[in-house]
Design an enzyme around this catalytic site. Structure first.
Site, PDB file in Angstrom:
ATOM      1  N   LYS A 109       3.615 -13.582 -11.324  1.00 28.84           N
ATOM      2  CA  LYS A 109       3.631 -14.574 -10.332  1.00 28.84           C
ATOM      3  C   LYS A 109       2.465 -15.412  -9.928  1.00 28.84           C
ATOM      4  O   LYS A 109       2.693 -16.638  -9.759  1.00 28.84           O
ATOM      5  CB  LYS A 109       4.104 -13.808  -8.896  1.00 28.84           C
ATOM      6  CG  LYS A 109       5.853 -13.419  -9.425  1.00 28.84           C
ATOM      7  CD  LYS A 109       6.518 -12.861  -8.117  1.00 28.84           C
ATOM      8  CE  LYS A 109       7.734 -12.183  -8.503  1.00 28.84           C
ATOM      9  NZ  LYS A 109       8.671 -11.493  -7.347  1.00 28.84           N
TER      10      LYS A 109
ATOM     11  N   SER B  72       6.387  -8.473 -11.196  1.00 27.39           N
ATOM     12  CA  SER B  72       5.862  -9.411 -10.576  1.00 27.39           C
ATOM     13  C   SER B  72       4.298 -10.047 -10.498  1.00 27.39           C
ATOM     14  O   SER B  72       3.740 -10.892  -9.988  1.00 27.39           O
ATOM     15  CB  SER B  72       6.026  -9.148  -9.035  1.00 27.39           C
ATOM     16  OG  SER B  72       7.593  -9.229  -9.018  1.00 27.39           O
TER      17      SER B  72
ATOM     18  N   SER C  90       0.593  -7.378  -7.243  1.00 26.86           N
ATOM     19  CA  SER C  90       1.496  -6.332  -7.645  1.00 26.86           C
ATOM     20  C   SER C  90       2.514  -6.549  -8.485  1.00 26.86           C
ATOM     21  O   SER C  90       2.930  -7.761  -8.678  1.00 26.86           O
ATOM     22  CB  SER C  90       1.886  -5.321  -6.381  1.00 26.86           C
ATOM     23  OG  SER C  90       2.835  -5.972  -5.566  1.00 26.86           O
TER      24      SER C  90
ATOM     25  N   ARG D 280      -0.558   2.160  -4.288  1.00 29.19           N
ATOM     26  CA  ARG D 280      -1.312   1.710  -5.494  1.00 29.19           C
ATOM     27  C   ARG D 280      -2.782   1.024  -4.927  1.00 29.19           C
ATOM     28  O   ARG D 280      -3.775   1.121  -5.377  1.00 29.19           O
ATOM     29  CB  ARG D 280      -0.479   0.544  -6.116  1.00 29.19           C
ATOM     30  CG  ARG D 280       0.378   1.112  -7.040  1.00 29.19           C
ATOM     31  CD  ARG D 280       1.211   0.168  -8.038  1.00 29.19           C
ATOM     32  NE  ARG D 280       2.447   0.438  -7.591  1.00 29.19           N
ATOM     33  CZ  ARG D 280       3.372  -0.751  -7.541  1.00 29.19           C
ATOM     34  NH1 ARG D 280       3.126  -2.119  -7.896  1.00 29.19           N
ATOM     35  NH2 ARG D 280       4.869  -0.462  -7.487  1.00 29.19           N
TER      36      ARG D 280
ATOM     37  N   SER E 239       5.773 -11.015  -2.370  1.00 31.25           N
ATOM     38  CA  SER E 239       6.315 -10.988  -4.016  1.00 31.25           C
ATOM     39  C   SER E 239       7.782 -11.529  -4.154  1.00 31.25           C
ATOM     40  O   SER E 239       8.658 -10.925  -4.536  1.00 31.25           O
ATOM     41  CB  SER E 239       6.222  -9.805  -4.411  1.00 31.25           C
ATOM     42  OG  SER E 239       6.146  -9.720  -5.975  1.00 31.25           O
TER      43      SER E 239
END
Length: 268
Positions: A72, A69, A209, A252, A118
């Site tokens: 995106k 992703s 992410s 993360r 996402s």
């Protein structure tokens, strides 16, 4: 009686040896990653011109990985530029596909919400509207990763044909931040704003992410890529971690925040 020179020197040496030690250097990226529960890490941090000022990860930084992703923002840019998406505020209807592990995807939404969530159905719909030929042409035009996609536009970030290294990802984020990609400024600004994670005005943390969990273990990775901007100064970064199980984006982001702080960069 005044100290003689050699006595002064001895006095200074004694003072230095008894003075408290200065603050120790922060842990390196690999140590930070282990403390966060990861077996490895790829970390790249650059200045506003894209010059790398910190890196960790060795061969991982040049490994061609699934974009997942993290692509995106590019899908959104192409959709706006081609008219496949009319505006940042256009609401795209949910396609009715159920996502038991991601129920927040099961609704109609506009770009800002879709980027933060996402949303897979949202971006698959954009990719279908763009179409294979136009998406392939844009991937090649901006030199994104290896510049190739598979036969289905809405599977381009999962099917394994399109791959990108962390260094290539850093280049993309640097050019996006600096408005050096061939997209209309208004479209670039709309996508950047949708990537805002924290902050307001010119300051902020911007990122995307991506999580890839295919059957092949070596391809199971997690991305967090973007830039931190404070007082008009931007620092693009890329974090990539090998995964055994899905870790969650906040983990993360927290690791990247620590690494930015270690480099002396104020994180919005």
């Amino acid at each position: 009686m005044p100290l003689r020179p050699f006595r002064l020197t001895l006095a200074l040496l004694a003072a230095l040896t008894t003075a408290p030690a200065s603050a120790s250097a922060p842990p390196d990226a690999a140590t930070r990653a282990r403390a966060a529960g990861y077996d490895g890490v790829g970390w790249l941090l650059a200045d506003a011109q894209g010059e790398v000022i910190a890196e960790s990860g060795g061969a991982l930084l040049d490994r061609a990985l699934l974009p997942a992703s993290s692509i995106k923002p590019l899908i959104a840019l192409v959709a706006l530029e081609t008219g496949a998406l009319r505006s940042r505020d256009e609401v795209v209807a949910w396609n009715g596909v159920r996502y038991p592990s991601q129920p927040d995807w099961e609704k109609d939404m506009a770009l800002d919400e879709a980027m933060r969530a996402s949303s897979e159905p949202y971006f698959r719909e954009l990719a279908k509207r763009i179409g294979h030929e136009r998406l392939a042409a844009w991937i090649t035009r901006i030199n994104y990763g290896n510049g190739r996609i598979g036969s289905e536009a809405d599977r381009a970030w999962h099917d394994g044909v399109l791959r990108i290294t962390p260094r290539e990802q850093l280049d993309f984020m640097t050019r996006l931040q600096a408005n050096e990609l061939p997209f209309a400024p208004a479209h670039r600004d709309a996508v950047v704003e949708s990537m805002r994670w924290r902050g307001d005005g010119d300051d902020g943390l911007f990122g995307k992410s991506g999580t890839a969990m295919p059957p092949t273990g070596a391809d199971r990775i997690g991305w967090w890529a973007g830039w931190a901007e404070t007082d008009g100064v931007a620092h693009p970064f890329v974090l990539v971690v090998p995964l055994k199980t899905i870790d969650g984006r906040p983990k993360r982001i927290a690791l990247a925040d620590r690494l930015l702080a270690d480099a002396g960069i104020a994180v919005p």
